[in-house]
Design an enzyme around this catalytic site. Structure first.
Site, PDB file in Angstrom:
ATOM      1  N   ASP A   1       2.820  -2.218   8.333  1.00  0.00           N
ATOM      2  CA  ASP A   1       1.843  -2.346   7.260  1.00  0.00           C
ATOM      3  C   ASP A   1       0.782  -1.273   7.443  1.00  0.00           C
ATOM      4  O   ASP A   1       0.707  -0.638   8.510  1.00  0.00           O
ATOM      5  CB  ASP A   1       1.204  -3.757   7.301  1.00  0.00           C
ATOM      6  CG  ASP A   1       0.612  -4.171   5.965  1.00  0.00           C
ATOM      7  OD1 ASP A   1       0.469  -3.328   5.062  1.00  0.00           O
ATOM      8  OD2 ASP A   1       0.277  -5.362   5.824  1.00  0.00           O
ATOM      9  N   GLY A   2      -0.045  -1.088   6.441  1.00  0.00           N
ATOM     10  CA  GLY A   2      -1.191  -0.187   6.541  1.00  0.00           C
ATOM     11  C   GLY A   2      -2.443  -0.991   6.834  1.00  0.00           C
ATOM     12  O   GLY A   2      -2.378  -2.193   7.113  1.00  0.00           O
TER      13      GLY A   2
ATOM     14  N   LYS B   1      -8.028  -5.448   6.020  1.00  0.00           N
ATOM     15  CA  LYS B   1      -6.974  -5.132   5.064  1.00  0.00           C
ATOM     16  C   LYS B   1      -7.319  -5.791   3.721  1.00  0.00           C
ATOM     17  O   LYS B   1      -8.222  -6.589   3.649  1.00  0.00           O
ATOM     18  CB  LYS B   1      -5.633  -5.684   5.561  1.00  0.00           C
ATOM     19  CG  LYS B   1      -5.098  -4.928   6.763  1.00  0.00           C
ATOM     20  CD  LYS B   1      -3.744  -5.457   7.232  1.00  0.00           C
ATOM     21  CE  LYS B   1      -2.735  -5.644   6.150  1.00  0.00           C
ATOM     22  NZ  LYS B   1      -2.516  -4.449   5.319  1.00  0.00           N
TER      23      LYS B   1
ATOM     24  N   GLU C   1       0.361 -10.520   3.280  1.00  0.00           N
ATOM     25  CA  GLU C   1       0.421  -9.602   4.424  1.00  0.00           C
ATOM     26  C   GLU C   1       0.135 -10.360   5.720  1.00  0.00           C
ATOM     27  O   GLU C   1       0.815 -10.173   6.727  1.00  0.00           O
ATOM     28  CB  GLU C   1      -0.605  -8.475   4.247  1.00  0.00           C
ATOM     29  CG  GLU C   1      -0.219  -7.477   3.178  1.00  0.00           C
ATOM     30  CD  GLU C   1      -1.348  -6.540   2.769  1.00  0.00           C
ATOM     31  OE1 GLU C   1      -1.074  -5.615   2.005  1.00  0.00           O
ATOM     32  OE2 GLU C   1      -2.497  -6.744   3.197  1.00  0.00           O
TER      33      GLU C   1
ATOM     34  N   GLY D   1       0.824  -1.205   0.000  1.00  0.00           N
ATOM     35  CA  GLY D   1       0.000   0.000   0.000  1.00  0.00           C
ATOM     36  C   GLY D   1       0.854   1.248   0.000  1.00  0.00           C
ATOM     37  O   GLY D   1       2.093   1.191   0.101  1.00  0.00           O
ATOM     38  N   SER D   2       0.180   2.400  -0.115  1.00  0.00           N
ATOM     39  CA  SER D   2       0.907   3.661  -0.284  1.00  0.00           C
ATOM     40  C   SER D   2       1.656   4.073   0.985  1.00  0.00           C
ATOM     41  O   SER D   2       2.730   4.679   0.900  1.00  0.00           O
ATOM     42  CB  SER D   2      -0.066   4.765  -0.708  1.00  0.00           C
ATOM     43  OG  SER D   2      -1.085   4.934   0.252  1.00  0.00           O
ATOM     44  N   THR D   3       1.114   3.762   2.170  1.00  0.00           N
ATOM     45  CA  THR D   3       1.801   4.141   3.411  1.00  0.00           C
ATOM     46  C   THR D   3       3.118   3.369   3.528  1.00  0.00           C
ATOM     47  O   THR D   3       4.152   3.926   3.919  1.00  0.00           O
ATOM     48  CB  THR D   3       0.901   3.861   4.630  1.00  0.00           C
ATOM     49  OG1 THR D   3      -0.430   4.273   4.330  1.00  0.00           O
ATOM     50  CG2 THR D   3       1.397   4.589   5.859  1.00  0.00           C
TER      51      THR D   3
HETATM   52  C1  5RP Z   1      -3.301  -3.727   0.936  1.00  0.00           C
HETATM   53  C2  5RP Z   1      -3.568  -3.209   2.308  1.00  0.00           C
HETATM   54  C3  5RP Z   1      -3.091  -1.821   2.596  1.00  0.00           C
HETATM   55  O1  5RP Z   1      -2.299  -1.855   3.743  1.00  0.00           O
HETATM   56  C4  5RP Z   1      -4.290  -0.944   2.820  1.00  0.00           C
HETATM   57  O2  5RP Z   1      -5.100  -1.000   1.652  1.00  0.00           O
HETATM   58  C5  5RP Z   1      -3.887   0.496   3.124  1.00  0.00           C
HETATM   59  O3  5RP Z   1      -3.351   1.091   1.974  1.00  0.00           O
HETATM   60  P1  5RP Z   1      -2.830   2.590   1.954  1.00  0.00           P
HETATM   61  O4  5RP Z   1      -1.611   2.645   2.830  1.00  0.00           O
HETATM   62  O5  5RP Z   1      -2.508   2.819   0.501  1.00  0.00           O
HETATM   63  O6  5RP Z   1      -3.934   3.504   2.438  1.00  0.00           O
HETATM   64  O7  5RP Z   1      -4.123  -3.870   3.136  1.00  0.00           O
HETATM   65  O8  5RP Z   1      -3.724  -5.063   0.774  1.00  0.00           O
END
Ligand code: 5RP
Length: 233
Positions: A99-100, A112, A121, A45-47
């Site tokens: 992780d996000g 998630k 994940e 994910g972006s974070t």
């Molecule tokens: C991907 C996930 C990501 O951690 C979740 O979607 C958060 O994403 P972002 O950091 O882009 O908001 O679970 O499978």
């Protein structure tokens, strides 16, 4: 190098990141936790991407030695681009993982899987002694399912059976996740489908109930995992 430049073309984060400033604050906070010689699990994910940028900066400026275990091919490609060394769960266990998440409830239960990498994940988080979940305020919900469905990774041939079973568990709606910008469904890195399932009552045993259905590879509920949630305002 030619290979590197074609790799770059496939990485398209830049303009698409929501709540970028909050996520960048989290990224800096997590990068500061990295210690010399550690092996760190990185979700997706972006974070996570922004956190890798901050870690790469420390590698460059402080000559820090760190190795990452990525949860997705996309994150693995980012590590290549940023010059961050990688390893796998075959080789070692992460010292910790970050992780996000898409939703976090007050008891630190999570949804998630918007990125479709939920299987790896969960494997990474389950393999770690300590996990940090990085979220901006928009991800905090009073109950799970407020904003997002539960993603279920399904072995393709099992789709009709799994869909019936998930509906029998109380899902009001199920939808095969479509691929972005092209015809057909999302295909995960493991060659499976993602079925999004809307539940109005996500209870503590639902994660295990979904998982028990033959043909379900994994689902995006994380109920009762020992995670530390970091929230950026
Ligand atoms: C991907 C996930 C990501 O951690 C979740 O979607 C958060 O994403 P972002 O950091 O882009 O908001 O679970 O499978």
């Amino acid at each position: 190098m030619k290979w590197e430049s074609s790799l770059m073309e496939h990485l398209q984060w830049s303009d698409t990141i929501t709540n970028r400033e909050s996520k960048e604050r989290l990224a800096r906070m997590i990068a500061m936790r990295v210690q010399e010689g550690e092996v760190i699990g990185a979700g997706s994910g972006s974070t996570v991407y922004l956190a890798l940028l901050a870690i790469a900066e420390r590698i460059r400026t402080e000559n820090l030695h760190v190795t990452v275990i990525p949860a997705s091919m996309e994150i693995s490609m980012e590590c290549v681009r940023l010059g961050i060394p990688q390893t796998t769960l075959w080789m070692c266990r992460p010292d910790w993982t970050f992780d996000g998440a898409d939703e976090v409830d007050p008891d630190r239960n999570l949804i998630k899987g918007r990125g479709g990498a939920l299987f790896k994940e969960k494997l990474l988080i389950s393999s770690s002694n300590r996990t940090f979940i990085l979220v901006d305020e928009s991800k905090q919900v009073s109950f799970l399912g407020s904003r997002f469905p539960v993603p279920v990774e399904v072995f393709p041939m099992a789709l009709p059976y799994v869909e019936r079973e998930i509906r029998a568990m109380g899902a009001s709606r199920t939808q095969l996740r479509p691929a972005k910008g092209k015809d057909g469904p999302v295909i995960t890195e493991s060659g499976n489908l993602i079925l999004d399932a809307w539940f109005s009552n996500i209870h503590s045993s639902l994660e295990k109930e979904i998982k028990s259905v033959t043909g379900v590879i994994e689902n995006g509920l994380f109920m009762g995992y020992d995670v530390e949630v970091m929230v950026a305002k």
